[in-house]
Design an enzyme around this catalytic site. Structure first.
Site, mmCIF file in Angstrom:
data_model
loop_
_atom_site.group_PDB
_atom_site.id
_atom_site.type_symbol
_atom_site.label_atom_id
_atom_site.label_comp_id
_atom_site.label_asym_id
_atom_site.label_seq_id
_atom_site.Cartn_x
_atom_site.Cartn_y
_atom_site.Cartn_z
ATOM 1 N N GLY A 29 0.698 -1.229 0.092
ATOM 2 C CA GLY A 29 0.082 -0.010 0.133
ATOM 3 C C GLY A 29 0.957 1.231 -0.045
ATOM 4 C CG ASP A 34 4.759 -3.068 -2.198
ATOM 5 O OD1 ASP A 34 5.096 -3.564 -3.153
ATOM 6 O OD2 ASP A 34 4.118 -2.170 -1.840
ATOM 7 C CB ALA A 87 11.346 2.035 -6.441
ATOM 8 C CG ASP A 92 5.305 3.686 -2.687
ATOM 9 O OD1 ASP A 92 4.710 4.578 -3.175
ATOM 10 O OD2 ASP A 92 4.782 2.552 -2.337
ATOM 11 C CB ALA A 121 16.710 10.280 -18.154
ATOM 12 C CE1 TYR A 154 -8.664 -11.260 -7.294
ATOM 13 C CE2 TYR A 154 -6.500 -10.629 -7.035
ATOM 14 C CZ TYR A 154 -7.316 -11.469 -7.686
ATOM 15 O OH TYR A 154 -6.864 -12.080 -8.791
ATOM 16 N NE ARG A 155 -6.732 -1.046 -3.398
ATOM 17 C CZ ARG A 155 -5.792 -0.067 -3.539
ATOM 18 N NH1 ARG A 155 -5.011 -0.085 -4.703
ATOM 19 N NH2 ARG A 155 -5.298 0.610 -2.886
ATOM 20 C CG ASN A 196 4.825 0.593 0.436
ATOM 21 O OD1 ASN A 196 4.483 -0.405 1.373
ATOM 22 N ND2 ASN A 196 4.619 0.310 -0.810
#
Ligand code: KDG
Length: 311
Positions: free
Chosen positions: A34, A292, A254, A256, A227, A104-105, A38
């Site tokens: 999430g 995550d 990344a 987050d 870039a 699945y939310r 995070n």
């Protein structure tokens, strides 16, 4: 009271033990994610007392997600447990062209967030007293109530408090909702973070100067480009910093971690260039793991690596 509060949905995460189509995967690693949660973890890892505020179901996935966050040092006092709705879940599928997140939310506890959170006896004061409240475009997509909460947090008089917003464009969550609500939300924040690709999809341009003209409201806009560099536009000035060169294992999370680093730098009073460097350092730790969030870089190493850049 925590210095920062991040608001959103946390979910259980199932990470496949192998790459390839989900139908061929026989075991998964259970974790939690999430975006906003995070960010809270990432900021705590960098030394900023941070709370995550949101809702989980009265189930094992919810208890595990909250346990993981607490174990990482995140303040979870403001988490509500929904007696009826389940904790959301996402399943990662890792293919040759990158990862796909299967959500699945729908109808999850997290999606039942609403503006009444501001009056919650625990979460309300956390939000009112934080120096920084972090939000993302994901929450705006979850439900009408969640969108209203985001609007309310951005509308409130905030004195010195910063409200920060990561666009976090997730097209799968917007199939039945109108993403044009996002631009005014971004424009009402103090610090906005977005990637050039997602900005092009949502706002019609990824060009930093045009984004600045489209979003005059925020004091700072941070644009992350293809870039692998990031540019912070603050007032009339721009600072650009390249990302670290690492062997990427899996990129989800990344962004987050980058946000956590950038915002930590801001709270420490760093100049934008140093904030960007801290963002890239934090992101690098997550790029090299399949989940995550990666183990945070040790503080002494962070200081060493930041050492040469101006404060
Ligand atoms: O940034 C990482 C998130 O994408 C992941 O944790 C899942 O929050 C999530 C989302 O809604 O995509």
């Amino acid at each position: 009271f925590p210095t920062a509060v991040s608001v959103g949905e946390t979910m259980a995460v199932l990470l496949p033990d192998q790459t390839g189509p989900l139908e061929d995967v026989s075991s998964f690693h259970h974790s939690s994610g999430g975006a906003e949660a995070n960010v809270a973890r990432g900021m705590v890892a960098l030394g900023i007392p941070t709370a995550w505020v949101g809702r989980v179901g009265d189930d094992g996935f919810g208890r595990r997600a909250v346990r993981d966050l607490s174990a990482s040092g995140v303040d979870t006092r403001g988490v509500s447990v929904d007696p009826v709705r389940p904790t959301g879940l996402y399943v990662k599928e890792v293919g040759p062209r990158g990862s796909v997140l299967h959500y699945y939310r729908d109808g999850s506890a997290g999606s039942a967030l609403g503006p009444e959170l501001l009056d919650d006896p625990v979460a309300g004061p956390l939000l009112a007293r934080a120096q920084l409240v972090h939000l993302s475009g994901i929450t705006a997509a979850l439900s009408d109530g969640a969108l209203e909460l985001v609007r309310a947090l951005l509308r409130r008089p905030r004195g010195e408090r910063l409200v920060t917003f990561d666009l976090n464009w997730r097209p799968a969550l917007w199939r039945r909702r109108d993403p044009s609500v996002l631009r005014p939300l971004l424009d009402a924040a103090d610090i906005v973070m977005l990637g050039t690709d997602e900005a092009a999809e949502v706002l019609g341009t990824g060009d930093p100067a045009r984004l600045r003209a489209l979003l005059p409201g925020p004091a700072t806009i941070v644009v992350k480009d293809d870039a692998h560099q990031a540019t912070a536009l603050t007032g009339g000035t721009a600072a650009t910093e390249p990302a670290l060169n690492v062997e990427v294992v899996e990129p989800v999370g990344a962004g987050d971690a980058f946000a956590a680093g950038y915002l930590t730098g801001t709270l420490r009073g760093y100049v934008p260039r140093r904030c960007l460097r801290l963002g890239h350092l934090a992101a690098a730790a997550t790029l090299v793991v399949p989940g995550d969030h990666g183990p945070p870089p040790p503080p002494a190493l962070v200081d060493d690596l930041l050492g040469a850049s101006p404060r």
